[in-house]
Motif scaffolding. Structure first.
Motif, PDB file in Angstrom:
ATOM      1  N   TYR A 226     -39.837  14.809 -76.134  1.00  0.00           N
ATOM      2  CA  TYR A 226     -38.733  14.922 -75.190  1.00  0.00           C
ATOM      3  C   TYR A 226     -38.124  13.611 -75.235  1.00  0.00           C
ATOM      4  CZ  TYR A 226     -36.021  15.658 -70.654  1.00  0.00           C
ATOM      5  OH  TYR A 226     -35.082  15.566 -70.003  1.00  0.00           O
ATOM      6  N   ILE A 227     -36.694  13.575 -75.370  1.00  0.00           N
ATOM      7  CA  ILE A 227     -36.006  12.216 -75.511  1.00  0.00           C
ATOM      8  C   ILE A 227     -36.039  11.393 -74.265  1.00  0.00           C
ATOM      9  CG2 ILE A 227     -34.412  12.603 -77.587  1.00  0.00           C
ATOM     10  CD1 ILE A 227     -32.591  13.642 -75.564  1.00  0.00           C
ATOM     11  N   PHE A 228     -35.982  11.887 -73.135  1.00  0.00           N
ATOM     12  CA  PHE A 228     -35.892  11.180 -71.867  1.00  0.00           C
ATOM     13  C   PHE A 228     -37.325  10.901 -71.062  1.00  0.00           C
ATOM     14  CE2 PHE A 228     -31.515  13.107 -71.655  1.00  0.00           C
ATOM     15  CZ  PHE A 228     -30.957  12.191 -72.202  1.00  0.00           C
ATOM     16  N   ARG A 229     -38.296  11.649 -72.081  1.00  0.00           N
ATOM     17  CA  ARG A 229     -39.683  11.437 -71.259  1.00  0.00           C
ATOM     18  C   ARG A 229     -39.958  10.135 -70.848  1.00  0.00           C
ATOM     19  NH1 ARG A 229     -44.981  10.440 -73.642  1.00  0.00           N
ATOM     20  NH2 ARG A 229     -43.876   9.467 -75.423  1.00  0.00           N
ATOM     21  N   LYS A 230     -40.020   8.859 -71.665  1.00  0.00           N
ATOM     22  CA  LYS A 230     -40.424   7.765 -70.945  1.00  0.00           C
ATOM     23  C   LYS A 230     -39.436   7.088 -69.826  1.00  0.00           C
ATOM     24  CE  LYS A 230     -43.290   5.676 -74.561  1.00  0.00           C
ATOM     25  NZ  LYS A 230     -43.396   4.874 -75.603  1.00  0.00           N
ATOM     26  N   LYS A 231     -38.001   7.481 -70.356  1.00  0.00           N
ATOM     27  CA  LYS A 231     -36.940   6.952 -69.144  1.00  0.00           C
ATOM     28  C   LYS A 231     -37.280   7.475 -67.692  1.00  0.00           C
ATOM     29  CE  LYS A 231     -33.579   5.971 -72.766  1.00  0.00           C
ATOM     30  NZ  LYS A 231     -34.526   6.539 -73.703  1.00  0.00           N
ATOM     31  N   ILE A 232     -37.489   8.741 -67.685  1.00  0.00           N
ATOM     32  CA  ILE A 232     -37.674   9.463 -66.321  1.00  0.00           C
ATOM     33  C   ILE A 232     -39.175   9.152 -65.829  1.00  0.00           C
ATOM     34  CG2 ILE A 232     -37.863  11.648 -65.251  1.00  0.00           C
ATOM     35  CD1 ILE A 232     -35.765  12.665 -67.049  1.00  0.00           C
ATOM     36  N   GLY A 233     -40.075   9.055 -66.731  1.00  0.00           N
ATOM     37  CA  GLY A 233     -41.579   8.492 -66.240  1.00  0.00           C
ATOM     38  C   GLY A 233     -41.327   7.231 -65.512  1.00  0.00           C
ATOM     39  N   LEU A 234     -40.862   6.196 -66.137  1.00  0.00           N
ATOM     40  CA  LEU A 234     -40.721   5.098 -65.494  1.00  0.00           C
ATOM     41  C   LEU A 234     -39.790   4.949 -64.258  1.00  0.00           C
ATOM     42  CD1 LEU A 234     -41.684   1.947 -66.508  1.00  0.00           C
ATOM     43  CD2 LEU A 234     -39.186   1.606 -67.479  1.00  0.00           C
ATOM     44  N   LEU A 235     -38.952   5.742 -64.347  1.00  0.00           N
ATOM     45  CA  LEU A 235     -38.158   5.902 -62.985  1.00  0.00           C
ATOM     46  C   LEU A 235     -39.008   6.337 -61.960  1.00  0.00           C
ATOM     47  CD1 LEU A 235     -35.054   5.261 -63.189  1.00  0.00           C
ATOM     48  CD2 LEU A 235     -34.636   7.641 -63.285  1.00  0.00           C
ATOM     49  N   PHE A 236     -39.744   7.175 -62.158  1.00  0.00           N
ATOM     50  CA  PHE A 236     -40.862   7.587 -61.075  1.00  0.00           C
ATOM     51  C   PHE A 236     -41.792   6.606 -60.682  1.00  0.00           C
ATOM     52  CE2 PHE A 236     -38.678  11.702 -61.422  1.00  0.00           C
ATOM     53  CZ  PHE A 236     -38.890  12.319 -60.277  1.00  0.00           C
TER      54      PHE A 236
ATOM     55  N   THR B 130     -42.428  19.605 -58.867  1.00  0.00           N
ATOM     56  CA  THR B 130     -43.256  18.674 -59.748  1.00  0.00           C
ATOM     57  C   THR B 130     -43.958  19.060 -61.040  1.00  0.00           C
ATOM     58  OG1 THR B 130     -43.899  17.789 -57.368  1.00  0.00           O
ATOM     59  CG2 THR B 130     -45.356  17.133 -59.191  1.00  0.00           C
ATOM     60  N   THR B 131     -44.359  20.524 -60.764  1.00  0.00           N
ATOM     61  CA  THR B 131     -44.703  21.145 -62.130  1.00  0.00           C
ATOM     62  C   THR B 131     -43.845  21.095 -63.330  1.00  0.00           C
ATOM     63  OG1 THR B 131     -46.018  22.564 -60.397  1.00  0.00           O
ATOM     64  CG2 THR B 131     -46.420  22.933 -62.866  1.00  0.00           C
ATOM     65  N   MET B 132     -42.599  21.446 -62.924  1.00  0.00           N
ATOM     66  CA  MET B 132     -41.549  21.850 -63.736  1.00  0.00           C
ATOM     67  C   MET B 132     -41.249  20.241 -64.285  1.00  0.00           C
ATOM     68  SD  MET B 132     -37.945  23.689 -63.319  1.00  0.00           S
ATOM     69  CE  MET B 132     -37.127  22.437 -62.380  1.00  0.00           C
ATOM     70  N   LEU B 133     -41.256  19.191 -63.643  1.00  0.00           N
ATOM     71  CA  LEU B 133     -40.853  17.853 -64.183  1.00  0.00           C
ATOM     72  C   LEU B 133     -42.029  17.462 -64.831  1.00  0.00           C
ATOM     73  CD1 LEU B 133     -38.933  15.854 -64.356  1.00  0.00           C
ATOM     74  CD2 LEU B 133     -40.125  14.757 -62.230  1.00  0.00           C
ATOM     75  N   ALA B 134     -43.283  17.529 -64.614  1.00  0.00           N
ATOM     76  CA  ALA B 134     -44.498  17.148 -65.291  1.00  0.00           C
ATOM     77  C   ALA B 134     -44.339  18.101 -66.537  1.00  0.00           C
ATOM     78  CB  ALA B 134     -45.726  17.411 -64.584  1.00  0.00           C
ATOM     79  N   TYR B 135     -44.215  19.172 -66.730  1.00  0.00           N
ATOM     80  CA  TYR B 135     -44.215  19.790 -68.002  1.00  0.00           C
ATOM     81  C   TYR B 135     -43.340  19.393 -68.778  1.00  0.00           C
ATOM     82  CZ  TYR B 135     -42.741  23.350 -71.515  1.00  0.00           C
ATOM     83  OH  TYR B 135     -42.461  23.755 -72.696  1.00  0.00           O
ATOM     84  N   THR B 136     -41.866  18.990 -68.640  1.00  0.00           N
ATOM     85  CA  THR B 136     -40.854  18.220 -69.308  1.00  0.00           C
ATOM     86  C   THR B 136     -41.629  16.753 -69.874  1.00  0.00           C
ATOM     87  OG1 THR B 136     -39.863  17.161 -67.633  1.00  0.00           O
ATOM     88  CG2 THR B 136     -39.293  19.340 -68.401  1.00  0.00           C
ATOM     89  N   LEU B 137     -42.147  16.120 -69.021  1.00  0.00           N
ATOM     90  CA  LEU B 137     -42.838  14.761 -69.383  1.00  0.00           C
ATOM     91  C   LEU B 137     -43.961  14.732 -70.058  1.00  0.00           C
ATOM     92  CD1 LEU B 137     -42.062  12.710 -66.066  1.00  0.00           C
ATOM     93  CD2 LEU B 137     -40.446  13.303 -67.780  1.00  0.00           C
TER      94      LEU B 137
END
Lengths: 328, 303
Positions: free
Chosen positions: B109-119, B97-104
């Motif tokens: 970060y290019i996939f920030r919004k896409k991965i965020g929305l997915l979650f 969770t922390t690792m993913l949260a760091y990237t988001l």
């Protein structure tokens, strides 16, 4: 990972003068991918994991349009179109289950929100710091217990021989005979509502209390100067001050209106109260897992998901139109 | 007349505070009573409890209920499974969770919004019980310990809390480390992760409590496998047996002899197991509560 590339990116962003959203400045190119390979490495596998466990199962939705038989291969399945859904909405049990789910959700939502706000308002008035903290700590303790434990506690408290609820009601002469709370359907929704309040009221209070604490104190001073009494301050300063929090939580909860929380209903429900205790989730377990009618159970699940999504986006849109805080 | 109004002005707050304090004591009492009652019953002689009248204090002290609980090997194994799944889920879950949260939390970060929305969507969007069941089945996770750990490692809610917290950290930290030539993984592990202590505690508590309290996954995916039974699932089975109209004593946790059977009842056993199951949580939460209040507010209000 050179600074030159970074600089270039920043320059690009500046020259483009697009919206302030930094993401737009970074275009999807090999250069960016290479630059952000560590970020990608740290997040994309987790995203794939998420897709596998949350989105891949959507493939299973096709079962709702078939008369699914596990023994047959995909090509051999019989396609029935919307027949499962038609059956569902013609089924008296499903209508009853839907009614129970919405009724219990609604009771939980209204009771849960009002008690949490009420307790937060009253806790806020406690001047002795440590007393306030002790009450708060104790009030959210039950949140951390499982529903299995909570259901056991509820059953004990309502038991006919020695349950505390019956004992107190008898001592107060409000009832002559102990009531068999868990054997009569008409009490079931109330019991679920009360149990939810017992378990979650303290937890719900945390957010509202934080919202109250962040209200500008000068507003209270101004209200005092205008001659506002305690309840007027609550009415005209505190309640408007926590409106944004209230709206966000409402939007979040509206999406869960078809999740009445099935654990308590599953654990406390019995043959005598089934007409009031069965929820959509229990229906799905019963038809799907126990009776093997996968198609019908999947159809019920799809209905639930679609309603949730529509409700969340609907609530969010309404909040936007009304100029309130939004979730998404 | 003047004196009365002056007096009432001072009396009104006093009355209010008295009533308010009494109300708070009522809240405390209703919250605590069931626990104290359960503790009392768990230490009281089972057949004596049936006679009624046990409220806050045991009448006939006995350890027999706890002995009956621990006499069967099932409970030790169930406790072992519960502890193991909780520890593994928490450690792996918090890290991911922390690792993913760091990237988001990285604005570029290019996939920030896409991965965020997915979650975020997973909070409302669920394929449903039956499709999930088939997925677990097809992955060969039925009757497999991994089914306790794998499906719920990273939740959207915890992710939001984490991301909000990391966003709140000074951005210059990441930036200066980047200038010094550190990669994202190093920045995350050496700088961000150690700074996240309060929110790590919050998320760890949420994951641990969720994992410790789960019984439905056992029920659904491993119910026929006694080796994978958890404490909560044992509780759930006991609850079922005591809720049914006939309180058949033979349905007690197995392995006791006739002498024990006379002393303990399903209700007294259940009280003892309730205490055994609740104690670990009641033990850790006072240490973590100052963190989760902060964490919860971060996640829910600001998002």
């Amino acid at each position: 990972m050179s600074d030159a590339v970074l600089d270039k990116q920043v320059k690009k962003q500046k020259t483009r003068k697009r919206r302030v959203d930094p993401e737009i400045g970074v275009s999807l190119s090999w250069k960016t991918l290479k630059l952000q390979k560590q970020l990608i490495f740290m997040s994309v596998p987790i995203a794939i994991y998420l897709i596998i466990f949350n989105y891949v199962p959507i493939w299973g939705w096709i079962m709702a349009f078939q008369n699914y038989r596990p023994a047959l291969s995909f090509g051999q399945q019989e396609w029935v179109g919307l027949q499962q859904f038609k059956f569902l909405f013609a089924d008296d049990t499903f209508i009853m289950v839907l009614r129970n789910t919405i009724a219990m959700s609604f009771i939980n939502l209204v009771l849960g929100t009002t008690t949490a706000i009420g307790l937060a308002l009253l806790l806020n008035e406690i001047r002795v710091k440590y007393f306030k903290r002790i009450v708060q700590s104790i009030s959210y303790l039950p949140h951390f217990l499982s529903w299995v434990i909570a259901a056991g506690i509820v059953a004990t408290s309502l038991s006919i021989d020695d349950g505390i609820v019956n004992v107190i009601l008898m001592k107060l002469h409000l009832i002559k005979e102990p009531i068999m709370w868990l054997s009569e359907g008409k009490y079931f929704w109330g019991i679920v509502g009360a149990s939810n309040v017992w378990k979650e009221v303290g937890w719900g209070t945390i957010i509202y209390l934080a919202a109250i604490t962040s209200i500008d104190p000068s507003l209270y001073e101004a209200a005092s100067i205008d001659g506002a009494k305690r309840f007027q301050k609550m009415r005209y300063v505190t309640l408007p001050g926590i409106k944004a929090t209230f709206v966000i939580l409402l939007i979040m909860n509206i999406g869960h209106i078809l999740d009445a929380g099935f654990e308590l209903q599953y654990l406390l429900g019995n043959g005598l109260t089934i007409d009031y205790s069965q929820t959509i989730d229990i229906f799905v377990i019963k038809y799907g897992i126990s009776m093997g009618n996968y198609s019908l159970a999947t159809a019920a699940g799809i209905f639930k998901t679609i309603v949730s999504v529509i409700l969340v986006f609907g609530a969010n849109y309404t909040a936007k139109r009304l100029g309130e805080e939004r979730l998404i | 007349m003047k004196a009365v109004t002056k007096g009432s002005g001072r009396v009104e707050p006093a009355v209010f505070h008295t009533i308010n304090t009494l109300f708070m004591l009522f809240v405390v009492a209703t919250t605590l009573y069931p626990f104290l009652h359960t503790i009392a019953v768990s230490f009281n002689d089972g057949s004596d409890t049936l006679a009624g009248g046990i409220y806050l204090w045991p009448r006939h002290w006995t350890m027999e209920n706890y002995r009956a609980v621990f006499i069967s090997g099932t409970i030790y194994h169930a406790a072992f499974i519960s502890v193991t799944r909780t520890v593994i889920s928490t450690v792996v879950g918090v890290f991911l969770t922390t690792m993913l949260a760091y990237t988001l939390a990285q604005p570029q970060y290019i996939f920030r919004k896409k991965i965020g929305l997915l979650f975020i969507l997973t909070m409302y969007f669920n394929a449903g019980l039956i499709p999930n069941y088939f997925l677990i089945k097809n992955m060969g996770l039925l009757h497999n310990f991994l089914v306790y750990v794998l499906p719920g490692l990273v939740s959207a809610f915890n992710l939001i809390i984490m991301r909000t917290y990391i966003r709140g950290l000074p951005f210059s930290l990441t930036e200066s480390a980047k200038i010094d030539g550190a990669g994202d993984f190093r920045i995350f592990w050496k700088i961000i992760f150690p700074l996240c202590t309060p929110v790590l505690a919050t998320v760890a508590l949420f994951i641990a409590v969720g994992s410790w309290n789960a019984w439905f996954d056992t029920f659904l995916y491993a119910s026929s496998d006694i080796k994978l039974s958890t404490l909560q699932y044992e509780m759930m089975k006991l609850l079922g047996s005591t809720m049914s109209t006939n309180n058949d004593p033979s349905m007690l946790a197995g392995g006791q002899n006739n002498q024990v059977q006379a002393l303990v009842t399903p209700a007294s056993i259940r009280s003892a197991i309730t205490i055994v199951t609740a104690v670990p949580i009641l033990f850790v939460y006072p240490f973590l509560q100052k963190y989760f209040v902060v964490g919860l507010n971060l996640g829910s209000v600001k998002e």
